[in-house]
Design an enzyme around this catalytic site. Structure first.
Site, PDB file in Angstrom:
ATOM      1  N   VAL A 137       0.830  -1.204   0.000  1.00 21.98           N
ATOM      2  CA  VAL A 137       0.000   0.000   0.000  1.00 21.98           C
ATOM      3  C   VAL A 137       0.867   1.259   0.000  1.00 21.98           C
ATOM      4  CG1 VAL A 137      -1.757   1.291   1.254  1.00 21.98           C
ATOM      5  CG2 VAL A 137      -1.897  -1.201   1.144  1.00 21.98           C
TER       6      VAL A 137
ATOM      7  N   ASP B  24      11.887   3.144   4.780  1.00 18.13           N
ATOM      8  CA  ASP B  24      11.501   1.733   4.889  1.00 18.13           C
ATOM      9  C   ASP B  24      12.731   0.924   5.262  1.00 18.13           C
ATOM     10  OD1 ASP B  24      10.627  -1.054   4.171  1.00 18.13           O
ATOM     11  OD2 ASP B  24       8.883   0.018   3.377  1.00 18.13           O
TER      12      ASP B  24
ATOM     13  N   GLY C  58       9.268  -4.847   2.864  1.00 20.09           N
ATOM     14  CA  GLY C  58       9.140  -4.123   1.613  1.00 20.09           C
ATOM     15  C   GLY C  58      10.220  -4.504   0.621  1.00 20.09           C
TER      16      GLY C  58
ATOM     17  N   SER D 256       2.167  -6.686  10.424  1.00 22.33           N
ATOM     18  CA  SER D 256       0.751  -6.817  10.062  1.00 22.33           C
ATOM     19  C   SER D 256       0.240  -8.247   9.906  1.00 22.33           C
ATOM     20  CB  SER D 256       0.487  -6.052   8.759  1.00 22.33           C
ATOM     21  OG  SER D 256       1.276  -6.571   7.703  1.00 22.33           O
TER      22      SER D 256
ATOM     23  N   THR E 233      -6.875  -0.128  10.377  1.00 17.45           N
ATOM     24  CA  THR E 233      -7.400  -1.399   9.876  1.00 17.45           C
ATOM     25  C   THR E 233      -8.785  -1.697  10.426  1.00 17.45           C
ATOM     26  OG1 THR E 233      -7.057  -3.809   9.958  1.00 17.45           O
ATOM     27  CG2 THR E 233      -6.171  -2.546  11.776  1.00 17.45           C
TER      28      THR E 233
ATOM     29  N   TYR F 155      -2.532  -7.659  16.628  1.00 17.24           N
ATOM     30  CA  TYR F 155      -2.342  -6.698  15.541  1.00 17.24           C
ATOM     31  C   TYR F 155      -3.401  -5.602  15.601  1.00 17.24           C
ATOM     32  CZ  TYR F 155      -2.933  -4.818  10.826  1.00 17.24           C
ATOM     33  OH  TYR F 155      -3.115  -3.982   9.743  1.00 17.24           O
TER      34      TYR F 155
ATOM     35  N   PHE G  52     -10.395  -2.167   4.721  1.00 17.19           N
ATOM     36  CA  PHE G  52     -10.952  -3.506   4.735  1.00 17.19           C
ATOM     37  C   PHE G  52     -10.017  -4.381   3.894  1.00 17.19           C
ATOM     38  CE2 PHE G  52     -13.906  -1.336   7.140  1.00 17.19           C
ATOM     39  CZ  PHE G  52     -14.799  -2.231   7.711  1.00 17.19           C
TER      40      PHE G  52
ATOM     41  N   HIS H 115      -3.469 -12.996   2.234  1.00 19.28           N
ATOM     42  CA  HIS H 115      -4.631 -12.399   1.595  1.00 19.28           C
ATOM     43  C   HIS H 115      -5.188 -13.312   0.507  1.00 19.28           C
ATOM     44  CE1 HIS H 115      -2.939  -8.229   2.897  1.00 19.28           C
ATOM     45  NE2 HIS H 115      -3.479  -8.902   3.898  1.00 19.28           N
TER      46      HIS H 115
END
Length: 331
Positions: A23, A42, A47, A85, A125, A149, A177, A195
């Site tokens: 993201v 970062d 990443g 996450s 989140t 989390y 979401f 995911h």
């Protein structure tokens, strides 16, 4: 804190923490396209260096460690994506999450206070809601995270509210979401993938044998769990709007979703249609704590930010993710 508000679309000097992640990289790219001066921070623990957009200054390091020195150079705002996450990992090693998420954010907030950085957009989140009893879920729904989390993200939201009230910070938390899709060369590629859409696409690429459906006895049209999927492009654009609308001394919280949901079986069918692959699926027992339906009410974002998602077709979202997956395979 300065006494201005972030209501101007004039170019800003911005820090993006976690800007080499999924993201964060898309948001950084959209900020550059909008004419902003962007510095990405970062540590590359999750990443990817090649996901940092062209035209930004890149600092490899922990956001907590570099915030003090970096923000002393004078910035108009921070977009804070850097975080641990993984829900399962957060339950197994909670200290990692309280340190990595909450303490990092507190150090960032303190650096912003000290150096007068006026704006913050925070990557929050839907996990802050836990297992809500209403759907679609409004921002007024009770919070009750069911994992570490989500608890750390909620704790950061509370901290941001305190800093806004005490120090005049203009802050926005965006509660995502299910983020999906891709934007050009920026997309989803996690070392540990949790995911649904990328997991299903890994079956199409041959990296998994089959996809598991956790539960087919939910009170939904086809018995599988329903989730709200938001395209990462739409998500990024909400961050730009949040920067413009942030107001001194206020911390606003917005849900980001399409307001409609798709079932696990619908996602698998969309992936089959897009990829042309027969994606085997096997039913497994429900996972503890998985609600039947999680769908956002994003009416507040529509009304106050003027945000309207443009990429709401499930096959379109999957098509962008599949295009990115194929690009990565050819690279």
């Amino acid at each position: 804190m300065p006494t201005d508000t972030a209501t101007s679309s004039a170019p800003m000097k911005l820090v993006v923490t976690g800007g080499a992640g999924y993201v964060g990289s898309v948001c950084a790219a959209r900020l550059v396209e909008a004419g902003h001066d962007v510095t990405v921070v970062d540590d590359l623990s999750t990443g990817h260096a090649d996901a940092v957009p062209d035209g930004v200054r890149f600092i490899q390091g922990d956001a907590a460690d570099v915030a003090e020195t970096l923000l002393s150079q004078g910035f108009d705002g921070v977009l804070h994506f850097a975080a641990k996450s993984l829900v399962g990992e957060s339950m197994q090693d909670p200290g990692l999450y309280w340190r990595g998420n909450v303490l990092t954010s507190l150090r960032l907030l303190e650096a912003m206070r000290k150096h007068g950085t006026p704006r913050l957009v925070f990557s929050s989140t839907a996990a802050t809601y836990g297992e809500p009893e209403v759907s679609p879920i409004p921002e007024t729904a009770p919070t009750g995270p069911t994992n570490t989390y989500g608890a750390t993200k909620l704790a950061i939201d509370y901290a941001i509210t305190s800093y806004a009230r005490a120090h005049g910070l203009a802050a926005t938390s965006l509660r995502y979401f299910n983020v999906a899709g891709a934007y050009g060369r920026y997309g989803e590629r996690h070392a540990t993938e949790t995911h649904l859409i990328p997991i299903v696409l890994q079956v199409a690429t041959g990296d998994r044998d089959r996809v598991q459906i956790f539960g087919e006895d939910y009170p939904t049209p086809d018995g599988t769990a329903v989730r709200d999927y938001i395209h990462v492009h739409d998500l990024a654009d909400a961050h730009l709007l949040a920067l413009e609308h942030a107001t001194e001394g206020r911390h606003e919280i917005y849900n980001l979703g399409n307001g409609t949901g798709f079932s696990v079986r619908e996602v698998i069918d969309a992936c089959r249609a897009v990829t042309g692959h027969d994606i085997p699926a096997a039913v497994a027992p429900r996972r503890s704590g998985d609600p039947a339906v999680l769908v956002a009410s994003a009416e507040k974002a529509r009304a106050e930010l003027g945000w309207t998602p443009q990429h709401t077709d499930l096959q379109g979202i999957v098509s962008d993710a599949w295009r990115f997956t194929q690009q990565r395979a050819r690279a």
